[in-house]
Design an enzyme around this catalytic site. Structure first.
Site, PDB file in Angstrom:
ATOM      1  N   SER A 155     -31.065 -52.700 -19.947  1.00 19.60           N
ATOM      2  CA  SER A 155     -32.658 -53.660 -20.234  1.00 19.60           C
ATOM      3  C   SER A 155     -32.698 -54.267 -21.386  1.00 19.60           C
ATOM      4  O   SER A 155     -31.940 -53.266 -22.021  1.00 19.60           O
ATOM      5  CB  SER A 155     -33.224 -52.998 -19.931  1.00 19.60           C
ATOM      6  OG  SER A 155     -34.713 -53.916 -19.760  1.00 19.60           O
ATOM      7  N   TYR A 168     -39.824 -46.441 -19.398  1.00 16.38           N
ATOM      8  CA  TYR A 168     -38.532 -47.416 -19.036  1.00 16.38           C
ATOM      9  C   TYR A 168     -37.602 -47.261 -19.556  1.00 16.38           C
ATOM     10  O   TYR A 168     -36.503 -47.504 -20.405  1.00 16.38           O
ATOM     11  CB  TYR A 168     -38.987 -48.914 -18.236  1.00 16.38           C
ATOM     12  CG  TYR A 168     -37.973 -49.401 -17.994  1.00 16.38           C
ATOM     13  CD1 TYR A 168     -36.921 -49.282 -16.442  1.00 16.38           C
ATOM     14  CD2 TYR A 168     -37.826 -50.448 -18.495  1.00 16.38           C
ATOM     15  CE1 TYR A 168     -36.982 -50.482 -16.133  1.00 16.38           C
ATOM     16  CE2 TYR A 168     -36.616 -51.515 -18.231  1.00 16.38           C
ATOM     17  CZ  TYR A 168     -36.021 -51.686 -16.834  1.00 16.38           C
ATOM     18  OH  TYR A 168     -35.054 -52.433 -16.427  1.00 16.38           O
TER      19      TYR A 168
END
Length: 275
Positions: A155, A168
């Site tokens: 990401s 995350y």
């Protein structure tokens, strides 16, 4: 003849979103697909999980492209499920060449407010699940004997700290380190490992009320349009998000022999956002 003709790819999180997009793009290039997904809600997330019907729809779309597909309900938190599902797919399709470790979740909260369950579920899916996927798939890649490509979904959030999603960020940063080590360990087998680091991707993971309210806490019921306007300011190219197909184009390149000497890299798909 596509650039992936004769190859077989396994994709986790294939029922919808980026996973479905990757499956269809690789199938359009000639690959047969092993499509895996948990097909259920995840406790710590605020959006609805994928379903068995979603996975069946992915399979139907692949078959429309005249490619073979094997599907299975498999949870990346469970190594035995992955090992069995991938083994079954390889048995039916004959080999394995490409691994898209794509399954992942998003939940929110400041680090000091997160429950331990939310932290552990994030790490178990987004980091441990990638390791389990590659552990189950790597022996089949080696046995196939033609090299291979592992593509891990990281990401853009792994490239810098982001508040409210620290767990995350930690997981996605971890998979980049995992990828770099895989690229070294598997290089003698001509198996490459790379990661993709997209910005916001237009899928259920970001298109939900909880994320809208996180970005627009001063608005009682923020809309998709207001959310788009808010997040557009984070991208120098002025877009709110990229489409799954934009990410799949990079996946297809990394899966193909066009990138045969590219390994150990993380590829940002960030619309100009600071990398």
């Amino acid at each position: 003849m596509g650039k992936l003709t004769g190859k077989v790819a396994v994709i986790t999180g294939a029922a919808r979103g980026q996973g479905r997009s990757h499956a269809l793009r690789l199938a359009s290039e000639g690959a047969d697909i092993i499509a895996l997904d948990v097909c259920e809600d995840i406790a710590s997330t605020s959006y609805t999980g994928s379903t068995a019907d979603d996975l069946a729809e992915t399979a139907a779309e692949i078959e429309k492209l005249d490619r073979r597909v094997v599907t299975a309900k498999a949870d990346v938190r469970n190594y035995e499920q992955l090992d069995t599902a991938i083994g079954k797919g390889v048995s039916e399709l004959g080999r394995l060449d490409i691994v898209c470790a794509n399954a992942g979740i998003l939940s929110m909260g400041q680090l000091h407010d997160l429950t331990e369950d939310s932290w552990l579920e994030m790490i178990d899916i987004n980091l441990n699940g990638v390791w389990r996927t590659t552990k189950a798939a790597t022996p089949h890649l080696i046995e196939s004997g033609g090299g291979g490509s592992i593509i891990i979904t990281a990401s853009g959030a792994a490239l810098h700290g982001v508040q409210n999603i620290g767990h995350y960020v930690a997981a996605k940063t971890g998979v980049i380190g995992l990828m770099r080590t895989l690229s070294i360990e598997l290089a003698p087998h001509r198996i490459r490992a790379n990661a993709i680091s997209p910005t916001n991707v237009n899928s259920d993971m970001i298109q939900n009320d909880a994320l809208y309210r996180l970005y627009l806490p001063h608005i009682e019921n923020p809309t998709r349009e207001q959310f788009a306007e808010a997040v557009s300011t984070t991208h120098p190219m002025g877009i709110p998000w990229v489409e799954p197909a934009d990410v799949s184009a990079v996946v297809a390149f990394l899966a193909s022999d066009e990138s045969r000497y590219i390994t150990g890299m993380q590829v940002p798909i960030m619309a100009g956002r600071d990398c």
